[in-house]
Write a protein that holds these residues in place. Sequence first.
Motif, short mmCIF file in Angstrom:
data_model
loop_
_atom_site.label_atom_id
_atom_site.label_comp_id
_atom_site.label_asym_id
_atom_site.label_seq_id
_atom_site.Cartn_x
_atom_site.Cartn_y
_atom_site.Cartn_z
N LEU A 12 -4.52 -0.70 -5.89
CA LEU A 12 -4.41 -1.54 -4.69
C LEU A 12 -3.16 -2.43 -4.74
O LEU A 12 -2.46 -2.57 -3.73
CB LEU A 12 -5.66 -2.43 -4.54
CG LEU A 12 -6.95 -1.71 -4.14
CD1 LEU A 12 -8.14 -2.67 -4.22
CD2 LEU A 12 -6.84 -1.14 -2.73
N PHE A 13 -2.88 -3.01 -5.90
CA PHE A 13 -1.69 -3.87 -6.03
C PHE A 13 -0.41 -3.08 -5.76
O PHE A 13 0.50 -3.57 -5.11
CB PHE A 13 -1.62 -4.49 -7.44
CG PHE A 13 -2.63 -5.58 -7.68
CD1 PHE A 13 -2.99 -6.46 -6.68
CD2 PHE A 13 -3.21 -5.73 -8.94
CE1 PHE A 13 -3.93 -7.48 -6.91
CE2 PHE A 13 -4.13 -6.74 -9.18
CZ PHE A 13 -4.50 -7.62 -8.16
N LEU A 14 -0.34 -1.86 -6.28
CA LEU A 14 0.87 -1.05 -6.09
C LEU A 14 1.03 -0.59 -4.64
O LEU A 14 2.14 -0.49 -4.14
CB LEU A 14 0.84 0.18 -7.02
CG LEU A 14 1.08 -0.08 -8.51
CD1 LEU A 14 0.90 1.19 -9.31
CD2 LEU A 14 2.47 -0.66 -8.75
N ASN A 15 -0.10 -0.32 -3.99
CA ASN A 15 -0.03 0.18 -2.61
C ASN A 15 0.06 -0.92 -1.56
O ASN A 15 0.69 -0.74 -0.51
CB ASN A 15 -1.26 1.05 -2.30
CG ASN A 15 -1.14 2.42 -2.95
OD1 ASN A 15 -0.10 3.06 -2.89
ND2 ASN A 15 -2.20 2.88 -3.59
N LEU A 16 -0.55 -2.08 -1.85
CA LEU A 16 -0.61 -3.15 -0.84
C LEU A 16 0.13 -4.43 -1.24
O LEU A 16 0.42 -5.26 -0.38
CB LEU A 16 -2.08 -3.49 -0.53
CG LEU A 16 -2.94 -2.32 -0.04
CD1 LEU A 16 -4.41 -2.73 0.03
CD2 LEU A 16 -2.46 -1.82 1.32
N PRO A 95 6.32 -4.30 -5.86
CA PRO A 95 5.48 -5.15 -6.71
C PRO A 95 6.27 -6.04 -7.66
O PRO A 95 5.86 -7.17 -7.92
CB PRO A 95 4.60 -4.15 -7.47
CG PRO A 95 5.26 -2.83 -7.31
CD PRO A 95 6.00 -2.88 -6.03
N GLN A 96 7.42 -5.55 -8.16
CA GLN A 96 8.22 -6.38 -9.07
C GLN A 96 8.70 -7.64 -8.36
O GLN A 96 8.69 -8.74 -8.92
CB GLN A 96 9.43 -5.59 -9.59
CG GLN A 96 9.07 -4.47 -10.54
CD GLN A 96 9.33 -4.84 -11.98
OE1 GLN A 96 8.97 -5.92 -12.43
NE2 GLN A 96 9.94 -3.94 -12.72
N TYR A 97 9.13 -7.48 -7.12
CA TYR A 97 9.62 -8.61 -6.32
C TYR A 97 8.50 -9.61 -6.10
O TYR A 97 8.68 -10.83 -6.25
CB TYR A 97 10.16 -8.08 -4.98
CG TYR A 97 10.60 -9.16 -4.02
CD1 TYR A 97 11.83 -9.79 -4.17
CD2 TYR A 97 9.78 -9.54 -2.96
CE1 TYR A 97 12.23 -10.78 -3.29
CE2 TYR A 97 10.17 -10.52 -2.07
CZ TYR A 97 11.40 -11.15 -2.24
OH TYR A 97 11.78 -12.13 -1.37
N GLN A 98 7.30 -9.11 -5.73
CA GLN A 98 6.15 -9.99 -5.49
C GLN A 98 5.69 -10.66 -6.79
O GLN A 98 5.29 -11.82 -6.79
CB GLN A 98 5.00 -9.20 -4.88
CG GLN A 98 5.26 -8.79 -3.45
CD GLN A 98 3.99 -8.37 -2.74
OE1 GLN A 98 2.88 -8.58 -3.21
NE2 GLN A 98 4.16 -7.75 -1.58
N ILE A 106 4.13 -14.15 -15.61
CA ILE A 106 3.80 -12.75 -15.93
C ILE A 106 5.05 -11.90 -15.78
O ILE A 106 5.33 -11.02 -16.61
CB ILE A 106 2.68 -12.22 -15.00
CG1 ILE A 106 1.39 -13.02 -15.21
CG2 ILE A 106 2.43 -10.72 -15.24
CD1 ILE A 106 0.27 -12.69 -14.22
N PHE A 107 5.83 -12.16 -14.73
CA PHE A 107 7.07 -11.41 -14.49
C PHE A 107 8.03 -11.53 -15.67
O PHE A 107 8.60 -10.54 -16.14
CB PHE A 107 7.75 -11.89 -13.21
CG PHE A 107 9.09 -11.25 -12.96
CD1 PHE A 107 9.18 -9.98 -12.42
CD2 PHE A 107 10.27 -11.91 -13.30
CE1 PHE A 107 10.41 -9.37 -12.21
CE2 PHE A 107 11.50 -11.32 -13.10
CZ PHE A 107 11.57 -10.05 -12.55
N VAL A 152 19.19 -1.27 -13.30
CA VAL A 152 17.86 -0.79 -12.90
C VAL A 152 17.01 -1.94 -12.35
O VAL A 152 16.34 -1.81 -11.33
CB VAL A 152 17.13 -0.10 -14.09
CG1 VAL A 152 15.66 0.12 -13.78
CG2 VAL A 152 17.80 1.23 -14.39
N THR A 153 17.04 -3.09 -13.03
CA THR A 153 16.23 -4.22 -12.58
C THR A 153 16.79 -4.83 -11.29
O THR A 153 16.03 -5.31 -10.45
CB THR A 153 16.12 -5.31 -13.67
OG1 THR A 153 17.42 -5.62 -14.16
CG2 THR A 153 15.27 -4.83 -14.83
#
Length: 201
Positions: A12-16, A95-98, A106-107, A152-153
């Motif tokens: 769900l996190f990856l999709n939404l 997701p990385q941005y969020q 956590i990031f 890449v990042t």
Amino acid sequence: MKTQILDTATELFLNLGFKSVTMDDLSEHMGISKKTIYAHFKNKTDLVDQCTMGLFHKISHGIDCICDLGKNPIEELYEIKKFAMLHLKNEKTSPQYQLRKYYPAIFQRLQQKQFDVMQQCVVRNIRRGMEMGIYRANLNVDFVARIYFTGVTSLKDETLFPKNLLSQTELMDMYLEYHLRGIVTPKGRNVLNNIINSNCE
């Protein structure tokens, strides 16, 4: 049950997106009570942390398995890229941005872990390529590996690369080619061109 919650929440996190999915959404999606979720996770931050680290370990293990195959170093990088994009669902919701925006601690921890794994993997890849004569012999290995990670990042930074500009898959394809063309020998260029041409067919 904990594993099922982690798997569903990660999906769900990856999709939404990390911000969009609430604990209510997760309980409704799974048909379980929030009490059941809280029996395994202190709060949403704890859930996000465990999902993020779980996915990181899954991808790291997959990358290790690809590296163990002993493929040509250029082909190896394309296989790793394909594997990572598949498991990150092409990062439709960035997701990385969020994660960086809403869960900075956590990031930061994730980025350090990613750097350690990628640095080790890319350094090994570069050295093998140099030994095989497909990467230039005069490369500063540590510099190239760090520049690769930085690039890449940076692709995930929406202020630099807005989603409406290019998809993550297109960006990664272009960046990987850009990186490799800067370090290959004429022999390596032939290998690279063959891979690109076969991917276009």
